[in-house]
Structure formats: structure tokens, C-alpha cells
Design an enzyme around this catalytic site. Structure first.
Site, PDB file in Angstrom:
ATOM      1  CG  MET A  34       0.076   5.628  -0.293  1.00  0.00           C
ATOM      2  SD  MET A  34      -1.543   5.230  -0.910  1.00  0.00           S
ATOM      3  CE  MET A  34      -1.259   5.397  -2.661  1.00  0.00           C
ATOM      4  N   GLY A  35       4.562   3.694   0.036  1.00  0.00           N
ATOM      5  CA  GLY A  35       5.567   2.691  -0.307  1.00  0.00           C
ATOM      6  C   GLY A  35       5.859   2.662  -1.796  1.00  0.00           C
TER       7      GLY A  35
ATOM      8  CG  LEU B 119       9.380   4.217  -0.528  1.00  0.00           C
ATOM      9  CD1 LEU B 119      10.234   4.405   0.722  1.00  0.00           C
ATOM     10  CD2 LEU B 119       8.259   5.262  -0.550  1.00  0.00           C
TER      11      LEU B 119
ATOM     12  CG  HIS C  23       8.285   8.090  -2.575  1.00  0.00           C
ATOM     13  ND1 HIS C  23       8.314   7.155  -3.584  1.00  0.00           N
ATOM     14  CD2 HIS C  23       6.993   8.438  -2.421  1.00  0.00           C
ATOM     15  CE1 HIS C  23       7.095   6.939  -4.011  1.00  0.00           C
ATOM     16  NE2 HIS C  23       6.265   7.699  -3.331  1.00  0.00           N
TER      17      HIS C  23
ATOM     18  CD  GLN D 211      -1.384  13.574  -1.408  1.00  0.00           C
ATOM     19  OE1 GLN D 211      -2.061  12.595  -1.559  1.00  0.00           O
ATOM     20  NE2 GLN D 211      -0.059  13.511  -1.402  1.00  0.00           N
TER      21      GLN D 211
ATOM     22  CB  SER E 168       4.772   3.943  -7.525  1.00  0.00           C
ATOM     23  OG  SER E 168       5.088   4.759  -6.433  1.00  0.00           O
TER      24      SER E 168
HETATM   25  P1  AMP Z   1       2.764   8.395  -2.602  1.00  0.00           P
HETATM   26  O1  AMP Z   1       3.515   7.261  -2.011  1.00  0.00           O
HETATM   27  O2  AMP Z   1       2.543   8.271  -4.060  1.00  0.00           O
HETATM   28  O3  AMP Z   1       1.506   8.713  -1.819  1.00  0.00           O
HETATM   29  O4  AMP Z   1       3.714   9.672  -2.445  1.00  0.00           O
HETATM   30  C1  AMP Z   1       4.224  10.057  -1.200  1.00  0.00           C
HETATM   31  C2  AMP Z   1       4.762  11.460  -1.293  1.00  0.00           C
HETATM   32  O5  AMP Z   1       5.822  11.517  -2.245  1.00  0.00           O
HETATM   33  C3  AMP Z   1       3.694  12.473  -1.744  1.00  0.00           C
HETATM   34  O6  AMP Z   1       3.812  13.663  -0.970  1.00  0.00           O
HETATM   35  C4  AMP Z   1       4.068  12.708  -3.176  1.00  0.00           C
HETATM   36  O7  AMP Z   1       3.659  13.980  -3.674  1.00  0.00           O
HETATM   37  C5  AMP Z   1       5.584  12.591  -3.147  1.00  0.00           C
HETATM   38  N1  AMP Z   1       6.118  12.286  -4.478  1.00  0.00           N
HETATM   39  C6  AMP Z   1       5.692  11.342  -5.338  1.00  0.00           C
HETATM   40  N2  AMP Z   1       6.387  11.405  -6.494  1.00  0.00           N
HETATM   41  C7  AMP Z   1       7.257  12.433  -6.365  1.00  0.00           C
HETATM   42  C8  AMP Z   1       8.244  13.022  -7.231  1.00  0.00           C
HETATM   43  N3  AMP Z   1       8.451  12.570  -8.461  1.00  0.00           N
HETATM   44  N4  AMP Z   1       8.963  14.055  -6.761  1.00  0.00           N
HETATM   45  C9  AMP Z   1       8.752  14.549  -5.494  1.00  0.00           C
HETATM   46  N5  AMP Z   1       7.832  14.035  -4.639  1.00  0.00           N
HETATM   47  C10 AMP Z   1       7.094  13.002  -5.065  1.00  0.00           C
END
Ligand code: AMP
Length: 283
Positions: free
Chosen positions: A30-31, A33, A37, A153, A186
């Protein structure tokens, strides 16, 4: 790195790449980043894929319109970071492009969508299931990368792939953490330095609980009580839940039956910022 805003164009790009006999890796985001990510993009690069990231703040997974409006958006910065991590294509559609009509299809994930995060974010996982299904159909990846950070998720997506027969291999990326252990998110940008330090208790408590639960004499209710007491020592952190669950259904366990499918999940709030974290019992 190529940027696409339309479904037709990204489809065309991916189908052209297929002639090169390359595997497509999809990294949905969802950006806003951060390194967490990017670790997913790097996993895809290391696997030899052609990594395709999506950047889309999906309205159907927000149950609070204010949250949706406040969600940080900075595509230019995201694109720079994605390119530096080795991403080769980005799909960043508008809401109208993804949802030309209001979607009324719903997918039922059973207890996976009603337990833990599902209780606090009604309809959230239905929205995730819908948008990820659309992304799978648009990009048609061979591999899809999701973070352990959002453990529930991950299992929602696993169910989606298994039960809708998507020909996609799901891969889990480990949680990237800041120096003192706080899981990258984020939302951490909204925390002061002292809140970040205080929030390190979230990971510390998971580690302490894991150590206890791995002992043969472990007692889940005693461990839960200990974690609740630990949070009472902080005047800024509020514990929302701490549960020991089975990844089969995300229901809280009273007794550990299978260590390999047991996880510790936690949610806490600090300064109106809600943070989640988890540990697999065997990690
Ligand atoms: P989001 O943009 O929050 O939807 O996250 C996108 C992807 O990044 C999802 O698969 C999250 O589980 C992963 N993600 C978010 N934070 C972390 C983190 N700290 N370490 C590893 N993956 C992450």
C-alpha cells in the site's frame, strides 16, 4: 523500472515478459514503503524472478474512512526505493481503475477473518481477499510475496490460493525490525523517538513469552497473565490483545498441541498508533 497505471498495460507487459521464460514475482503493497517492504522485493530478486510491485491504498480493506484518508501516500519516494531494491515493474492504479464499479462480491474466510485482527477491523480481510484476488488475476504471478508481519493476512492469502486454485506459490518474508526490535511499519513514522523506545516492549514481551512457552511445563494462561502485567508497568502502551493461536484457524489455544503451527500474536496502542507483531513459536 517500468510504471503502469492501467490494468491493460501491466497485463500486456507481463505477457510480453513471459516469452522470455521468466518467473513473475508479485509484491503487493500500500506504499509508504520502508526496508520491510523492500526485503520482499529483494527476496523476489534473489529467487531470480522478475519482481512486480503493486502500490495501491485499497479502500475496501479500511473500515474507518478517516484512517483511509490519513494513510500516507508518496509514490515518487516509493518508486525510488523500489527501483533501488531491484524491482522491475510497478502497478500503481487509481481507485477508479481497480474498482470501476462498487464491488459487492464477498469472500468468507471463516474464523480466519473473525479472530484477532478481524475482531478489531471488521471487513478488513474481506477487502484484502478481494483486492489480492484482483491483483493475482491482473498480474498472474508465479510467486507472491507477503510478510510474516501481517501473519493473519498471510494465512488469508494461503486460503485464497488453495481454495480458488490460483497457480501461485506463496512465499513468506521474515519480519524486518528496527535496532531495538520494534517491527518496521509505516505507522512507526507517527511515533516519537521515546514512543519507539517504549514500543520495544512489544517484541521483548513476545520473546519472553516464547521462551516460557517452549518449556515443557509451560502454561498459556500464566504466560498471558505475565504479559498483561508487563504492559501495566508502561503508562503509555496499552495492550489490546496477546494470544497464543493455531495458524490453522487463528483461534486462541488453551494448550499447545502442535508447536509447528503455534504463533504468538500481539496488538498494542501507543499515542493513538496501533501496532501489531508476532512470533512463530518455533522460529
Ligand atoms: P502493506 O503496505 O502494509 O500492506 O505491506 C505490504 C507487505 O509488506 C505485506 O506483505 C506486509 O506483511 C509486508 N511488511 C510490512 N512490514 C514488514 C516488515 N517489517 N517486515 C517484513 N515485511 C513487512
Amino acid at each position: 523500472m517500468r510504471l503502469f497505471h492501467s490494468q491493460t498495460e501491466i497485463r500486456q507487459f507481463v505477457s510480453n515478459q513471459r516469452y522470455r521464460d521468466v518467473k513473475i514475482g508479485l509484491i503487493p503493497t500500500m506504499g509508504a514503503l520502508h526496508e520491510g517492504h523492500l526485503s520482499l522485493v529483494k527476496m523476489s530478486v534473489e529467487a531470480g524472478d522478475l519482481p512486480v510491485a503493486s502500490v495501491f491504498v485499497n479502500p475496501t480493506q479500511f473500515n474507518n474512512p478517516e484512517d483511509l484518508e490519513k494513510y500516507p501516500r508518496n509514490l515518487d519516494q516509493d518508486l525510488k526505493m523500489l527501483e533501488s531494491a531491484g524491482c522491475q515493474a510497478v502497478f500503481a492504479p487509481s481507485v477508479e481503475e481497480m474498482y470501476p464499479f462498487v464491488p459487492d462480491l464477498t469472500i468468507n474466510f471463516g474464523s480466519l477473518e473473525t479472530e484477532l485482527e478481524g475482531k478489531f477491523r471488521e471487513g478488513h480481510f474481506k477487502g484484502v481477499g478481494l483486492v489480492v484476488s484482483k491483483l493475482f488475476n491482473i498480474v498472474q504471478p508465479d510467486h507472491a510475496y507477503f510478510g510474516q508481519k501481517d501473519l493473519q493476512q498471510y494465512y488469508i492469502i494461503q486460503k485464497l490460493i488453495q481454495q480458488l486454485s490460483f497457480p501461485i506459490q506463496l512465499r513468506m518474508a521474515p519480519i524486518m525490525r528496527e535496532a531495538h526490535g520494534l517491527a518496521m511499519s509505516s505507522r512507526n513514522e507517527r511515533l516519537s523517538e521515546s514512543d519507539r523506545n517504549e514500543a520495544a516492549l512489544i517484541y521483548q514481551s513476545l520473546q519472553e513469552a516464547q521462551k516460557e512457552l517452549l518449556k515443557s511445563t509451560s502454561d498459556i494462561s500464566a504466560v498471558k497473565q505475565r504479559i498483561h502485567e508487563l504492559f501495566k508497568t508502561s503508562d503509555r502502551l496499552t495492550l489490546e490483545y496477546f494470544e497464543v493461536i493455531s495458524t490453522d484457524d487463528f483461534k486462541p489455544l488453551k494448550k499447545i498441541k502442535n508447536k509447528a503451527t503455534t504463533a504468538l500474536c500481539i496488538a498494542a496502542e501507543i499515542g493513538q498508533v496501533r501496532l501489531i507483531d508476532n512470533l512463530l513459536l518455533i522460529s
